[in-house]
Design an enzyme around this catalytic site. Structure first.
Site, PDB file in Angstrom:
ATOM      1  N   GLU A 287      73.907  22.328  48.730  1.00  0.00           N
ATOM      2  CA  GLU A 287      72.860  22.768  49.670  1.00  0.00           C
ATOM      3  C   GLU A 287      72.186  24.036  49.182  1.00  0.00           C
ATOM      4  OE1 GLU A 287      75.488  23.991  52.781  1.00  0.00           O
ATOM      5  OE2 GLU A 287      75.706  22.015  53.636  1.00  0.00           O
ATOM      6  N   ARG A 290      67.823  29.461  48.496  1.00  0.00           N
ATOM      7  CA  ARG A 290      67.140  30.534  47.769  1.00  0.00           C
ATOM      8  C   ARG A 290      66.817  30.186  46.312  1.00  0.00           C
ATOM      9  NH1 ARG A 290      67.960  35.893  49.128  1.00  0.00           N
ATOM     10  NH2 ARG A 290      69.847  35.243  50.207  1.00  0.00           N
ATOM     11  N   CYS A 356      55.435  50.125  63.377  1.00  0.00           N
ATOM     12  CA  CYS A 356      55.920  51.406  63.894  1.00  0.00           C
ATOM     13  C   CYS A 356      57.449  51.447  63.920  1.00  0.00           C
ATOM     14  CB  CYS A 356      55.354  51.634  65.283  1.00  0.00           C
ATOM     15  SG  CYS A 356      53.567  51.685  65.200  1.00  0.00           S
TER      16      CYS A 356
HETATM   17  C1  LIG Z   1      71.894  29.259  54.240  1.00  0.00           C
HETATM   18  C2  LIG Z   1      72.764  28.147  53.886  1.00  0.00           C
HETATM   19  C3  LIG Z   1      72.660  27.547  52.631  1.00  0.00           C
HETATM   20  C4  LIG Z   1      71.718  28.024  51.566  1.00  0.00           C
HETATM   21  O1  LIG Z   1      72.038  29.283  51.063  1.00  0.00           O
HETATM   22  P1  LIG Z   1      71.196  29.888  49.842  1.00  0.00           P
HETATM   23  O2  LIG Z   1      71.833  31.192  49.582  1.00  0.00           O
HETATM   24  O3  LIG Z   1      69.793  30.038  50.317  1.00  0.00           O
HETATM   25  O4  LIG Z   1      71.302  28.939  48.698  1.00  0.00           O
HETATM   26  C5  LIG Z   1      73.480  26.459  52.368  1.00  0.00           C
HETATM   27  N1  LIG Z   1      74.348  25.999  53.292  1.00  0.00           N
HETATM   28  C6  LIG Z   1      74.483  26.554  54.502  1.00  0.00           C
HETATM   29  C7  LIG Z   1      75.459  26.004  55.455  1.00  0.00           C
HETATM   30  C8  LIG Z   1      73.697  27.653  54.844  1.00  0.00           C
HETATM   31  O5  LIG Z   1      73.846  28.217  56.043  1.00  0.00           O
END
Ligand SMILES: *Cc1c(COP(=O)(O)O)cnc(C)c1O
Length: 427
Positions: A287, A290, A356
């Site tokens: 998953e 980033r 602000c």
């Molecule tokens: C945020 C998240 C990701 C992705 O994380 P990155 O650092 O953006 O690769 C993957 N799995 C879960 C469960 C997340 O909450």
């Protein structure tokens, strides 16, 4: 460009100066700023696909599903790029589910993560035929079982286990340690799997973990993998088959000389371990968020005022913490560069926005040679910027452009002040 070479600015393969103009793919960023105004997010489609290709190379010949963690950047056209490239998606809310389906995703390739799914969200996901629920507690298992049986449906479940490894990243984005709210503790996992397999309306399909974000070393992944595979062995010995193994996201990007492993190199190491332990032919899922979008985007912002001071010089720009929340939230670093460099002597500035709050800064102690009216590019702004943007100070959110070669598409209009209060009512 070949598959692995990286022209362009450090960490920014699709952004480079050409004849004193900062280009993103085939377009001058100054032309986009002039045409669409600032603050403006601009994304490179090629950079996204280039980042995805590193994962695809890493998994060549394996049964693997890449699920883009859409909270990193959930703009519809960005989701469309990944859906068209064959990706699944990791979602964390019913809103994200509606959004990703609107972008054309296949619900069977969507996995639903998060510690606080509501009954309504579970129902919504079951009714569209979601691929998997990544369940984060035993209490959630009970509720999901009730919702699924109430609908006469079966919920595919994976349990998010907490491997208790330190990803060595910022505490706000580390998620796999004992003190975090995420996942089921390693020592409770087997009991939770037994419970899951005893409940009606649930079908155990997998196991998952996600240890944090902006991870720049391979070791935490290797350690987490060992811990997860230990559990798979125990769970299957208890008679509960685990169909897929999912390793989360979290791979870091180069913001400021960071040197995370390339996705294909990281996966070569991880696959060696999986093979050595006999799990290399399983269905694998990841998953990443980033690492697929972070360095594919920039935020363009105009210098409004230069304000010299006794202790600090301020460069006041038209983007702010509502557009770029990462510095205020995590003390994060984004490179800030001019669209058209000037010659002369640079001055040290704090680059700040109009909001602000003293926390409204974009960059501290930056060497810049700028004048009011210049446009700057805040780099690495493709992830966790627009998706975290707010309307604080009744600032409409920025517009977004997706660039494909020499073609620029307006993928989100700039919000007007009216848009920001359109749902409100006077009494
Ligand atoms: C945020 C998240 C990701 C992705 O994380 P990155 O650092 O953006 O690769 C993957 N799995 C879960 C469960 C997340 O909450």
């Amino acid at each position: 460009m070949n598959a692995t070479s990286k022209p362009g600015l450090p960490g920014q393969p699709h952004i480079a100066y050409q004849a004193d103009h900062l280009m993103l793919e085939g377009l001058r960023l100054s032309d986009l700023a002039r045409a669409h105004g600032t603050p403006l997010f601009v994304y490179s489609k090629a950079a996204m696909l280039w980042a995805l290709a590193a994962y695809q190379r890493g998994f060549a010949g394996r049964q693997a599903q890449i699920c883009y963690a859409m909270k990193a950047n959930s703009s519809l056209a960005v989701l469309q790029v990944f859906a068209d490239a064959g990706c699944g998606f990791d979602i964390v809310s019913g809103g994200e589910l509606a959004r990703v389906l609107a972008a054309g995703a296949d619900p069977a390739k969507v996995i639903f993560s998060g510690v606080g799914k509501t009954r309504g969200e579970m129902k919504q996901a079951l009714q569209v035929g979601i691929g998997c629920f990544n369940v984060e507690s035993e209490a959630e298992l009970d509720v999901l079982s009730q919702v699924a049986t109430g609908l006469g449906l079966t919920a595919p479940v994976s349990l998010r286990v907490n491997p208790n490894v330190d990803p060595k990243t910022h505490p706000y984005i580390s998620t796999g340690l004992k003190g975090n709210k995420f996942g089921i503790a390693h020592e409770d996992a087997l009991r939770a799997y037994r419970h899951a397999s005893s409940l009606p309306g649930l079908k155990v399909v997998g196991i998952d973990c996600h240890i944090g974000s902006q991870i720049t070393e391979a070791t935490p992944y290797l350690d987490a993998m060992d811990r997860v595979l230990d559990l798979v062995t125990d769970i299957e010995a208890a008679g509960i088959p685990i169909h897929h193994i999912e390793f989360g996201g979290g791979l870091g990007i180069d913001y400021n000389g960071d040197t995370p492993p390339e996705a294909d190199a990281l996966w070569a190491q991880l696959l060696d371990k999986l093979d050595a332990r006999g799990y290399g032919q399983r269905q694998l899922m990841i998953e990443p968020g980033r690492s697929l979008v972070g360095n594919a985007g920039v935020c363009l912002t105009e210098v409004l005022y230069l304000k010299p001071g006794e202790q600090k010089n301020f460069c006041i720009v038209d983007a702010a913490m509502n557009d770029l929340p990462r510095p205020a939230m995590y003390q994060a670093f984004h490179q800030i560069v001019p669209l058209s460099p000037r010659t002369g002597e640079a001055v040290v500035y704090d680059v700040v926005g109009p909001v602000c709050e003293s926390g409204d800064w974009i960059g501290r102690d930056r060497q810049l040679l700028v004048q009011a009216g210049d446009t700057l590019a805040v780099l690495s702004a493709g992830a966790y910027c627009m998706s975290m943007a707010s309307n604080y100070n009744t600032r409409g959110r920025a517009a977004e452009i997706l660039v494909d070669g020499t073609q620029a598409y307006l993928i989100r209009q700039r919000e007007s002040a009216f848009d920001t209060f359109a749902l409100e009512q006077l009494v």
